[in-house]
Design an enzyme around this catalytic site. Structure first.
Site, mmCIF file in Angstrom:
data_model
loop_
_atom_site.group_PDB
_atom_site.id
_atom_site.type_symbol
_atom_site.label_atom_id
_atom_site.label_comp_id
_atom_site.label_asym_id
_atom_site.label_seq_id
_atom_site.Cartn_x
_atom_site.Cartn_y
_atom_site.Cartn_z
ATOM 1 N N ALA A 1 0.808 -1.226 0.000
ATOM 2 C CA ALA A 1 0.000 0.000 0.000
ATOM 3 C C ALA A 1 0.838 1.271 0.000
ATOM 4 C CB ALA A 1 -0.938 0.007 1.209
ATOM 5 N N ALA A 2 2.104 1.151 -0.335
ATOM 6 C CA ALA A 2 2.980 2.317 -0.257
ATOM 7 C C ALA A 2 2.501 3.458 -1.141
ATOM 8 C CB ALA A 2 4.404 1.930 -0.639
ATOM 9 N N GLY A 3 2.095 3.138 -2.363
ATOM 10 C CA GLY A 3 1.595 4.177 -3.261
ATOM 11 C C GLY A 3 0.328 4.824 -2.753
ATOM 12 N N ASP A 4 -0.541 4.030 -2.144
ATOM 13 C CA ASP A 4 -1.781 4.582 -1.604
ATOM 14 C C ASP A 4 -1.506 5.506 -0.427
ATOM 15 O OD1 ASP A 4 -3.204 3.087 -3.472
ATOM 16 O OD2 ASP A 4 -3.379 1.371 -2.119
#
Length: 305
Positions: A250-253
């Site tokens: 979920a890093a991009g989120d």
């Protein structure tokens, strides 16, 4: 002063297997750890906004099933305004099957379920409840016509539009000129620009090619290399804190949610990207999607070299 952020996007239940390596086609990998975690790019970003101190409303569609009910309760508990959540009686909730290797890299397959039924009328009805909105954050795990409807409505109300073009769909090119800020990762930026990214300099070239298609501000996330910020007037390479990555799911989120929060608080684009990089760096040190999203005090209290 913080302003209302509206997130339009998907809600999924993530089914995650942590294993030594991601299987190749035809390969079975024995062993690993399984767990379920609420996810979906839209849901992750909405929860990220809430945990990081933003005032957020989430517009999404869930199934009338146990996963949908669990997701709604989670949003409510996290402080996400659920006035834009709709239940779809003819479809189950979306799910994602995720494999994470021992380097923290992941492979994801999504069955959209109810997300595929989120439509323009749903977006219009929900948006009408929130005339004070100042930022729209949207991704591509919902129908493209719904994405475009949300963007058009936001533009008609002078709401800043942030598009996270994930998962990549080249049909997004037809409305890039309606977007204020786009936030692709390197793979998505390559697809949008038709330019290979191998380092920071090539990422800047790709950003300029995307900007030429009409979007004012381009932010390309580069994982451990940080992010590129290109505006109409300047370009910056913003580094990210060095951490030991466990899971990048979920890093991009988290990056997008954090960026939207900082922007809604009136921070400069450069400072907003810096804040987002720090939030994402914390996220990759934890397993799972929403379980990895940091709270604001974690960013303020965490020491980075």
């Amino acid at each position: 002063m913080k302003n209302k952020i509206v997130v339009v996007g998907s809600t999924n239940m993530d089914m995650v297997v942590k294993t030594g390596h991601i299987p190749k086609p035809g390969e079975t990998v024995l062993g690993g750890t399984f767990f379920m975690n609420p996810g979906g790019k839209g849901a992750n970003q909405a929860v990220a906004v809430a945990r990081l101190g933003g005032d957020v409303t989430f517009i999404s569609k869930i199934g009338n099933d146990i996963f949908g009910k669990q997701s709604t309760k989670i949003f409510d508990d996290e402080g996400v305004d659920i006035g834009g959540i709709y239940a779809e009686v003819n479809s189950p909730s979306g799910i994602a099957l995720i494999t994470v290797d021992d380097k923290g890299e992941n492979s994801i397959v999504v069955a959209p379920g109810a997300n595929a039924f989120l439509n323009a009328d749903n977006v219009q009805s929900a948006f009408d409840k929130y005339p004070q909105a100042s930022v729209l954050l949207v991704q591509l795990e919902i129908p493209m016509e719904t994405v475009e409807a949300a963007i058009n409505y936001a533009r008609s109300k002078s709401i800043t539009v942030i598009l996270n073009p994930a998962p990549m769909n080249k049909a997004v090119a037809k409305f890039l000129d309606k977007i204020d800020i786009i936030t692709p990762n390197a793979h998505e930026a390559e697809a949008l620009s038709n330019h290979t990214i191998t380092d920071v300099d090539s990422a800047i070239v790709a950003a300029k090619k995307i900007q030429q298609q009409g979007v004012k501000t381009v932010i390309i996330t580069l994982g451990e290399e940080g992010a590129i910020l290109l505006t109409e007037d300047e370009v910056h390479h913003i580094s990210t804190p060095k951490v030991e990555a466990i899971d990048s799911t979920a890093a991009g989120d988290v990056f997008n949610g954090a960026f939207a929060v900082a922007l809604s608080e009136g921070k400069s684009l450069k400072n907003a990207v810096t804040f987002a990089c720090r939030a994402a760096a914390i996220a990759v040190t934890k397993m799972g999607a929403q379980s990895s999203i940091p709270y604001r005090n974690e960013i303020l209290l965490t020491y980075f070299d």
